[in-house]
Scaffold this motif. Structure first.
Motif: not given
Ligand SMILES: O=C(O)CCC(=O)C(=O)O
Ligand SMILES: [Fe+2]
Length: 346
Positions: A310-325
């Motif tokens: 259900l979700y794409q792969s991404l690094t945790f760093k990228e995830f956090l960037k998304n999360f904050k945005a």
């Protein structure tokens, strides 16, 4: 900088006001509403001392699906250490604000820090009624050298506490992994090796109907393990808010976004918030289990045989960037956090 922070801390001024300052008053539609929500007896309290491992796994699995929340008792952490830990953080937050700010300003990388409301204070429309102390959950000298030295027992107690929290976290993650049909060690290593400590402090508030300690959110963690001794934490379940009952010497565990992704949505990150009260200060201690920055976050392959990822792969760093945005305190956007990586189009 420090002077400015110490004057902003809620704990430094809450008792000189008869009413809630305007910048802490939420607009009517965002206010907590009914404050005396029922305390929920149905959020499971799981006995980790039980010898029936299959049953324990089953209880945790079901609670993670139904609520994204459960409590654990007989977890092996001594009552004395739990009491000492709560006391040391209460004592910390009760120190003069200048001392607190000074004790938390030793770390040049600012991983150990004190803040108020949220880390986004400058851009918030409304502030939260809380102060927070955070630092990495590792206990080696490399990290410990930046921790507060006041109260004098801080380093000794918090070091012992974090060692126990790490062990407990590993036990819970094994049970969660097995419940999902993954190997017991699945979450060891990169998925869980960057823990943080976060102590929240919510001073008494003159009008709890106007304020929030924390707005509705899900944690950007794998899981979160929380110590609380006073009511205030609420879970959003089937359109209603329910209170998480403080159970003496229990830990509250909740599922975060990262486990939602890895479990391919078998578990959902639990939506929760914190309300304030007018009687007593509430202090909580969270052990936030995070992956390391370069760790790849993706649905576990073993869970994508029958169901597509259900979700794409991404690094945790990228995830956090998304999360904050995506997670802006202004909008109610707990869903938006996962939208950019969702493959299901929902
Ligand atoms: O203080 C609490 O009860 C919960 C805190 C929380 O949800 C958080 O720090 O993410
Ligand atoms: Fe949270």
């Amino acid at each position: 900088m420090e002077r400015i922070l110490d004057q902003k801390l809620v704990s430094s001024w809450f008792d000189v006001h008869q009413s809630v300052p305007e910048t802490y008053v939420f607009p009517p539609e965002k206010r907590p509403g009914k404050l005396n929500v029922p305390l929920c007896k149905s959020i499971p309290v799981v006995d980790l001392g039980s010898h029936d491992r299959r049953d324990t796994i089953q209880q945790i699995f079901k609670a993670s699906q139904d609520f994204g929340f459960f409590q654990v008792i007989n977890h092996g952490v001594s009552n004395k250490l739990i009491d000492d830990t709560i006391s040391v953080f209460k004592e910390f937050h009760e120190m003069p604000s200048k001392d607190k700010a000074r004790e938390c300003s030793k770390d040049p990388s600012r991983d150990c820090k004190l803040y108020t409301s949220s880390e986004n204070y400058a851009n918030e429309e409304v502030h939260y009624w809380r102060d927070a102390l955070t630092h990495p959950g590792h206990t080696s000298e490399k990290y410990l050298q930046y921790w507060p030295q006041k109260p004098t027992q801080y380093r000794d107690v918090v070091k012992r506490y974090l060692e126990e929290a790490r062990n407990l976290g590993a036990v819970i993650l094994e049970l969660l992994a097995e419940g999902l049909g993954l190997s017991a060690e699945f979450f060891n290593g990169g998925h869980s090796d960057s823990p943080m400590l976060l102590s929240n402090h919510y001073p008494p508030c003159p009008d709890p109907s106007l304020t929030l300690g924390l707005t509705k959110h899900r944690d950007p963690t794998l899981i979160t393990i929380l110590l609380q001794d006073t009511e205030g934490l609420q879970v959003f379940k089937d359109g209603n808010w329910i209170g998480v009952e403080p159970v003496s010497t229990a830990f509250v565990v909740n599922i975060g976004y990262v486990l939602q992704i890895i479990s391919n949505s078998k578990f959902k990150g639990a939506e929760h918030r914190v309300v304030t009260n007018s009687r007593v200060a509430r202090t909580t201690i969270a052990y936030l289990i995070y992956p390391s920055n370069e760790n790849l976050i993706e649905p576990a392959k073993a869970l994508c045989n029958q169901n597509p990822p259900l979700y794409q792969s991404l690094t945790f760093k990228e995830f956090l960037k998304n999360f904050k945005a995506n997670f802006k305190s202004k909008i109610d956007s707990t869903e938006a956090v996962l939208q950019t990586i969702s493959l299901s189009g929902s």
